[in-house]
Scaffold this motif. Sequence first.
Motif, short mmCIF file in Angstrom:
data_model
loop_
_atom_site.label_atom_id
_atom_site.label_comp_id
_atom_site.label_asym_id
_atom_site.label_seq_id
_atom_site.Cartn_x
_atom_site.Cartn_y
_atom_site.Cartn_z
N ALA A 46 0.85 -1.18 0.00
CA ALA A 46 0.00 0.00 0.00
C ALA A 46 0.88 1.23 0.00
CB ALA A 46 -0.90 0.00 1.25
N PRO A 47 0.53 2.30 -0.73
CA PRO A 47 1.39 3.47 -0.80
C PRO A 47 1.54 4.16 0.54
CG PRO A 47 -0.64 3.79 -2.07
CD PRO A 47 -0.67 2.41 -1.52
N VAL A 48 2.74 4.58 0.85
CA VAL A 48 3.02 5.36 2.05
C VAL A 48 3.79 6.59 1.59
CG1 VAL A 48 4.07 5.36 4.32
CG2 VAL A 48 3.21 3.23 3.38
N GLY A 49 3.07 7.65 1.24
CA GLY A 49 3.74 8.80 0.66
C GLY A 49 4.45 8.34 -0.60
N ASP A 50 5.77 8.60 -0.66
CA ASP A 50 6.52 8.12 -1.81
C ASP A 50 7.21 6.79 -1.51
OD1 ASP A 50 9.58 10.07 -1.43
OD2 ASP A 50 8.26 9.09 0.01
N GLN A 51 6.79 6.14 -0.38
CA GLN A 51 7.35 4.85 -0.02
C GLN A 51 6.32 3.77 -0.33
OE1 GLN A 51 10.46 4.92 1.08
NE2 GLN A 51 10.52 7.15 1.10
N ARG A 52 6.65 2.51 0.02
CA ARG A 52 5.70 1.41 -0.11
C ARG A 52 5.61 0.69 1.22
NH1 ARG A 52 2.54 1.55 -4.31
NH2 ARG A 52 2.49 -0.70 -4.62
N LEU A 53 4.40 0.51 1.71
CA LEU A 53 4.17 -0.24 2.94
C LEU A 53 3.93 -1.69 2.57
CD1 LEU A 53 3.51 -0.72 5.89
CD2 LEU A 53 1.20 0.11 5.47
N VAL A 54 4.90 -2.55 2.87
CA VAL A 54 4.78 -3.95 2.49
C VAL A 54 3.85 -4.66 3.47
CG1 VAL A 54 6.04 -6.11 2.19
CG2 VAL A 54 7.08 -3.96 1.50
N VAL A 55 2.83 -5.33 2.95
CA VAL A 55 1.90 -6.05 3.81
C VAL A 55 1.80 -7.53 3.45
CG1 VAL A 55 0.52 -4.04 4.38
CG2 VAL A 55 -0.02 -5.31 2.33
N SER A 56 2.36 -7.96 2.37
CA SER A 56 2.46 -9.39 2.06
C SER A 56 3.56 -9.61 1.04
CB SER A 56 1.12 -9.92 1.55
OG SER A 56 0.85 -9.39 0.28
N ALA A 57 3.69 -10.79 0.60
CA ALA A 57 4.82 -11.43 -0.03
C ALA A 57 5.76 -10.63 -0.90
CB ALA A 57 4.29 -12.59 -0.84
N ALA A 58 6.38 -9.61 -0.38
CA ALA A 58 7.47 -8.93 -1.08
C ALA A 58 8.68 -8.95 -0.16
CB ALA A 58 7.10 -7.51 -1.43
N VAL A 59 9.81 -9.35 -0.66
CA VAL A 59 11.02 -9.48 0.15
C VAL A 59 12.11 -8.61 -0.45
CG1 VAL A 59 12.78 -11.05 1.03
CG2 VAL A 59 10.41 -11.83 0.81
N THR A 60 12.72 -7.78 0.36
CA THR A 60 13.79 -6.93 -0.15
C THR A 60 15.09 -7.73 -0.22
OG1 THR A 60 14.37 -6.21 2.07
CG2 THR A 60 12.76 -4.88 0.88
N ASN A 61 16.01 -7.22 -1.00
CA ASN A 61 17.30 -7.89 -1.16
C ASN A 61 18.28 -7.40 -0.11
OD1 ASN A 61 16.55 -9.38 -3.48
ND2 ASN A 61 16.77 -7.54 -4.72
N ARG A 72 5.18 -11.83 9.80
CA ARG A 72 5.68 -12.93 8.97
C ARG A 72 6.47 -12.39 7.79
NH1 ARG A 72 0.55 -15.28 10.07
NH2 ARG A 72 -0.26 -14.60 8.05
N GLU A 73 6.00 -11.29 7.22
CA GLU A 73 6.74 -10.67 6.11
C GLU A 73 8.08 -10.13 6.60
OE1 GLU A 73 7.97 -9.85 2.67
OE2 GLU A 73 6.02 -10.80 2.93
N LEU A 74 8.08 -9.53 7.79
CA LEU A 74 9.31 -9.01 8.37
C LEU A 74 10.32 -10.15 8.59
CD1 LEU A 74 10.84 -6.57 9.59
CD2 LEU A 74 9.78 -7.16 11.79
N ALA A 75 9.83 -11.31 9.05
CA ALA A 75 10.72 -12.45 9.26
C ALA A 75 11.36 -12.89 7.95
CB ALA A 75 9.93 -13.60 9.89
N ARG A 76 10.57 -12.92 6.88
CA ARG A 76 11.14 -13.30 5.58
C ARG A 76 12.15 -12.27 5.12
NH1 ARG A 76 5.83 -15.49 4.83
NH2 ARG A 76 4.99 -13.49 4.12
#
Length: 294
Positions: free
Chosen positions: A20-35, A283-287
Amino acid sequence: MGRSTPEPDPPLQAGDQSAAPVGDQRLVVSAAVTNRRPRPLPRVFAVANQKGGVGKTTTTVNLGAALADLGYRVLVIDLDPQGNATTGLGIDARNFDTSIYDVLLHDVPLEDCIEPTSIKNLFVVPATIDLAGAEIELVPAFSRELRLRKAIDQVREDFQYIFVDCPPSLGLITVNGLAAASEVLVPIQCEYYALEGVGQLLRNVELVRSNLNPQLELSTIVLTMYDGRTKLADQVVHEVRIHFGEAVCATVVPRSVRVSEAPSFGQPVTVHDPSSRGAIAYRELAREVSGGPA
């Protein structure tokens, strides 16, 4: 009298299946994992913030539980005299003869204090109110800043993740936590005065790194208590990302009724209500923190 059932968390808005958009950021709420940069196991985190009420213990308990669900062996060390991580994992410290206090002051082996929780792969070293006096009792103790590190060294290879829940102060107990860890995880709430005290914490982290623990680094910042209905929350997310860059996790933990009430049931939110926004976020944070499933 039975407990009343609170209203469920509000659902995600239509179309917000990944973020979901957070200003010019992205609020991750499910299956997206950063590198995020992969790090060798085991990893020892000191979870610290001088400011209270920022979600420090909540993050310790729920991130630990979510990593355990991924198959990692996780140990939570409750270093806070309030013992909230202990009770939040359903452990009654009054039922045990030894606690982290005895490890720090009486050289009791850490393995003698490790208790299993109701969650597979998740263990806890409980804290009791005795720990409140440890700050003063440690002052004359030999090698007082390194007592926890020496204790953890005896069990380090038995776990893949160790989380030390530090008290909201910068005394000898917290110094023990920082000296024992390889990484610092700082929860920051998306509210007014979010960065209050963080500067002093960072100075102390640098002091510990320079004098006691050269491997210590601030690796992980978790934004908590995000309320998408307020512009302030977006501003805090933006400011924290500008200040700390890649150390800030992409996953942002929303303010959630389920997260708040879970400790009263002695459960992480991932058990209390697995489908809630808070459980999904942890759970997303753990991944994200681990780089993926074990």
